[in-house]
Scaffold this motif. Structure first.
Motif, PDB file in Angstrom:
ATOM      1  N   ALA A 215      -1.812  -5.857  -3.172  1.00 34.71           N
ATOM      2  CA  ALA A 215      -1.840  -5.545  -1.740  1.00 34.71           C
ATOM      3  C   ALA A 215      -2.084  -6.797  -0.911  1.00 34.71           C
ATOM      4  O   ALA A 215      -1.529  -6.935   0.192  1.00 34.71           O
ATOM      5  CB  ALA A 215      -2.917  -4.493  -1.459  1.00 34.71           C
ATOM      6  N   LEU A 216      -2.902  -7.709  -1.434  1.00 33.98           N
ATOM      7  CA  LEU A 216      -3.169  -8.962  -0.730  1.00 33.98           C
ATOM      8  C   LEU A 216      -1.884  -9.773  -0.598  1.00 33.98           C
ATOM      9  O   LEU A 216      -1.556 -10.275   0.484  1.00 33.98           O
ATOM     10  CB  LEU A 216      -4.228  -9.762  -1.486  1.00 33.98           C
ATOM     11  N   GLY A 217      -1.149  -9.897  -1.697  1.00 31.80           N
ATOM     12  CA  GLY A 217       0.112 -10.634  -1.648  1.00 31.80           C
ATOM     13  C   GLY A 217       1.112 -10.000  -0.705  1.00 31.80           C
ATOM     14  O   GLY A 217       1.790 -10.689   0.066  1.00 31.80           O
ATOM     15  N   ALA A 218       1.208  -8.664  -0.746  1.00 31.12           N
ATOM     16  CA  ALA A 218       2.124  -7.966   0.148  1.00 31.12           C
ATOM     17  C   ALA A 218       1.727  -8.149   1.607  1.00 31.12           C
ATOM     18  O   ALA A 218       2.582  -8.308   2.486  1.00 31.12           O
ATOM     19  CB  ALA A 218       2.174  -6.479  -0.206  1.00 31.12           C
ATOM     20  N   ALA A 219       0.416  -8.137   1.880  1.00 31.84           N
ATOM     21  CA  ALA A 219      -0.063  -8.332   3.252  1.00 31.84           C
ATOM     22  C   ALA A 219       0.273  -9.733   3.754  1.00 31.84           C
ATOM     23  O   ALA A 219       0.616  -9.918   4.931  1.00 31.84           O
ATOM     24  CB  ALA A 219      -1.567  -8.086   3.329  1.00 31.84           C
ATOM     25  N   VAL A 220       0.192 -10.733   2.889  1.00 35.27           N
ATOM     26  CA  VAL A 220       0.586 -12.091   3.273  1.00 35.27           C
ATOM     27  C   VAL A 220       2.070 -12.113   3.648  1.00 35.27           C
ATOM     28  O   VAL A 220       2.490 -12.829   4.567  1.00 35.27           O
ATOM     29  CB  VAL A 220       0.291 -13.090   2.131  1.00 35.27           C
ATOM     30  N   ALA A 221       2.858 -11.294   2.940  1.00 40.10           N
ATOM     31  CA  ALA A 221       4.291 -11.208   3.238  1.00 40.10           C
ATOM     32  C   ALA A 221       4.591 -10.301   4.431  1.00 40.10           C
ATOM     33  O   ALA A 221       5.756 -10.143   4.804  1.00 40.10           O
ATOM     34  CB  ALA A 221       5.045 -10.695   2.011  1.00 40.10           C
ATOM     35  N   GLY A 222       3.546  -9.681   5.010  1.00 47.65           N
ATOM     36  CA  GLY A 222       3.743  -8.807   6.162  1.00 47.65           C
ATOM     37  C   GLY A 222       4.147  -7.388   5.816  1.00 47.65           C
ATOM     38  O   GLY A 222       4.675  -6.668   6.662  1.00 47.65           O
ATOM     39  N   ARG A 223       3.880  -6.937   4.559  1.00 53.18           N
ATOM     40  CA  ARG A 223       4.315  -5.613   4.113  1.00 53.18           C
ATOM     41  C   ARG A 223       3.112  -4.736   3.772  1.00 53.18           C
ATOM     42  O   ARG A 223       2.903  -4.343   2.629  1.00 53.18           O
ATOM     43  CB  ARG A 223       5.246  -5.738   2.911  1.00 53.18           C
ATOM     44  N   THR A 224       2.310  -4.392   4.768  1.00 54.44           N
ATOM     45  CA  THR A 224       1.178  -3.502   4.523  1.00 54.44           C
ATOM     46  C   THR A 224       1.638  -2.085   4.191  1.00 54.44           C
ATOM     47  O   THR A 224       0.844  -1.277   3.694  1.00 54.44           O
ATOM     48  CB  THR A 224       0.240  -3.470   5.734  1.00 54.44           C
ATOM     49  N   ASP A 225       2.898  -1.764   4.441  1.00 57.14           N
ATOM     50  CA  ASP A 225       3.421  -0.434   4.124  1.00 57.14           C
ATOM     51  C   ASP A 225       3.488  -0.168   2.621  1.00 57.14           C
ATOM     52  O   ASP A 225       3.639   0.984   2.196  1.00 57.14           O
ATOM     53  CB  ASP A 225       4.815  -0.256   4.725  1.00 57.14           C
ATOM     54  N   LEU A 226       3.349  -1.205   1.814  1.00 58.67           N
ATOM     55  CA  LEU A 226       3.393  -1.044   0.366  1.00 58.67           C
ATOM     56  C   LEU A 226       2.029  -0.747  -0.241  1.00 58.67           C
ATOM     57  O   LEU A 226       1.920  -0.579  -1.455  1.00 58.67           O
ATOM     58  CB  LEU A 226       3.972  -2.309  -0.289  1.00 58.67           C
ATOM     59  N   ASP A 227       1.000  -0.654   0.592  1.00 62.88           N
ATOM     60  CA  ASP A 227      -0.350  -0.519   0.049  1.00 62.88           C
ATOM     61  C   ASP A 227      -0.515   0.752  -0.778  1.00 62.88           C
ATOM     62  O   ASP A 227      -1.163   0.735  -1.826  1.00 62.88           O
ATOM     63  CB  ASP A 227      -1.390  -0.552   1.172  1.00 62.88           C
ATOM     64  N   GLU A 228       0.036   1.872  -0.350  1.00 63.86           N
ATOM     65  CA  GLU A 228      -0.118   3.119  -1.101  1.00 63.86           C
ATOM     66  C   GLU A 228       0.572   3.036  -2.456  1.00 63.86           C
ATOM     67  O   GLU A 228       0.032   3.487  -3.483  1.00 63.86           O
ATOM     68  CB  GLU A 228       0.427   4.297  -0.300  1.00 63.86           C
ATOM     69  N   LEU A 229       1.747   2.459  -2.492  1.00 66.23           N
ATOM     70  CA  LEU A 229       2.439   2.252  -3.769  1.00 66.23           C
ATOM     71  C   LEU A 229       1.599   1.393  -4.699  1.00 66.23           C
ATOM     72  O   LEU A 229       1.390   1.740  -5.877  1.00 66.23           O
ATOM     73  CB  LEU A 229       3.795   1.584  -3.520  1.00 66.23           C
ATOM     74  N   PHE A 230       1.111   0.281  -4.166  1.00 67.93           N
ATOM     75  CA  PHE A 230       0.334  -0.619  -5.007  1.00 67.93           C
ATOM     76  C   PHE A 230      -1.028  -0.030  -5.364  1.00 67.93           C
ATOM     77  O   PHE A 230      -1.588  -0.349  -6.411  1.00 67.93           O
ATOM     78  CB  PHE A 230       0.182  -1.974  -4.323  1.00 67.93           C
ATOM     79  N   ARG A 231      -1.566   0.835  -4.500  1.00 70.80           N
ATOM     80  CA  ARG A 231      -2.837   1.494  -4.834  1.00 70.80           C
ATOM     81  C   ARG A 231      -2.660   2.398  -6.049  1.00 70.80           C
ATOM     82  O   ARG A 231      -3.471   2.355  -6.982  1.00 70.80           O
ATOM     83  CB  ARG A 231      -3.353   2.308  -3.645  1.00 70.80           C
TER      84      ARG A 231
END
Length: 354
Positions: A215-231
């Motif tokens: 989720a941290l890496g995705a957030a750096v890329a601007g993709r907080t929408d992936l948090d549920e998938l990664f959770r």
């Protein structure tokens, strides 16, 4: 088609490994600058930095930076504009160093990654030099401070990240520390509860090893929408990771793992292995509840756990968790090569031998 998929998998893995190496180099440059900064003081002023460097030099799997970078690249992050993700991955590894150093103190572990632990080294140095005070308290004090310094360096790197990534970072740190506390508390109170054991496995290790780095890496890329998938993926794979750790502690080869086997049993850690065995066998429950918890009792407990058959049950659960994580990725909104890579990474962490 299979050749194309194989080439794509190689490409994403190469990109990930390149950025993980960049994170390692970032840490080494930071530590070298810190040595130069403090060396003029003398009197062992660089010892704490050297302790952090020693832990880095001892190796390690670099799983957390790998998942952090994977989250960034899978989310579409640009590998050519990588300063922020390199900082994030370096921060995650330095936080892990902090956790390992403190964990060795909590568990009174003599060896980590095949080398003597920091608290043991400095306790012996205190004794050899005839310094004032208690050698054990001195060694543990140095180790705690070295861990704190590594945490400070990690926070310094994370402070440069985008706001959304800093929010993930804050959650990552808190979960790991609270999970570690509950691990200590459960052992002290002999809480033989399988549900709690699984929660601790996810909280103290699973989230901070898999879910939050992704989720941290995705957030750096601007993709907080992936948090549920990664959770969901990270919770399943993270629990599998910790359960494999528990099995390795029970049956692993210390020459391969770089640390003593049976540390969890010696510390009466309320792992899923132990709580499942306690449900089956009153002898396990009696040993856990025995006043004093002496070494012979711990040795007997280790034997009972090995003979109980619970390892087979936990192995089956690991397979279920990896299967659910892999199925989740089949239709995930990620590039196909990254779906395949994350499935491969799940198998790697769940079926490793150290």
């Amino acid at each position: 088609m299979s050749t194309t998929r194989s080439a794509a998998s190689a490409d994403v893995r190469t990109a990930r490994e390149h950025l993980v190496r960049g994170a390692e180099q970032r840490i080494h440059r930071l530590l070298a600058a810190e040595v130069a900064k403090w060396s003029s003081l003398g009197h062992g002023s660089t010892d704490l930095v050297a302790a952090v460097q020693r832990m880095m030099d001892a190796g390690g799997k670099r799983l957390r930076p790998a998942f952090c970078v994977a989250g960034y690249l899978a989310a579409g992050g640009d590998p050519e504009r990588a300063d922020e993700i390199v900082d994030a991955a370096a921060a995650v590894e330095l936080l892990h160093v902090f956790a390992l150093i403190h964990d060795d103190v909590l568990d009174n572990s003599p060896v980590r990654r095949g080398v003597e632990t920091i608290h043991v080294t400095y306790g012996r140095e205190h004794q050899d030099r005839g310094l004032t005070g208690d050698p054990r308290r001195y060694g543990e004090g140095v180790a705690i401070l070295a861990g704190d310094l590594s945490h400070a360096y990690a926070d310094g790197l994370a402070a440069r990240l985008p706001a959304a990534a800093r929010e993930v970072w804050a959650e990552l740190r808190a979960e790991m520390i609270v999970g570690q506390f509950m691990d200590v508390r459960a052992a002290a109170e002999s809480l033989m509860d399988t549900g709690l054991a699984r929660w601790i496995a996810v909280c103290k290790s699973g989230h901070y090893t898999i879910h939050r780095p992704l989720a941290l890496g995705a957030a750096v890329a601007g993709r907080t929408d992936l948090d549920e998938l990664f959770r969901r993926y990270g919770t399943w794979v993270g629990e599998a990771f910790q359960l494999r750790d528990d099995l390795i502690d029970l049956t692993g080869d210390s020459a391969v793992t770089g640390k003593p086997t049976g540390q969890d049993t010696a510390g009466y850690k309320m792992t899923l292995l132990l709580t499942l065995a306690a449900e089956r066998d009153h002898r396990v429950r009696d040993l856990v509840r025995r006043p004093g918890r002496d070494r012979p009792a711990a040795a007997d407990l280790h034997t009972l756990l090995r003979e109980s058959g619970v390892a087979v049950q936990v192995e089956h659960l690991i397979g279920e968790l990896v299967g659910k994580a892999s199925a989740l990725l089949h239709d995930a909104p990620l590039p196909p090569p990254w779906r395949a890579e994350l499935i491969e990474m799940a198998h790697h962490v769940a079926y490793r031998d150290r």
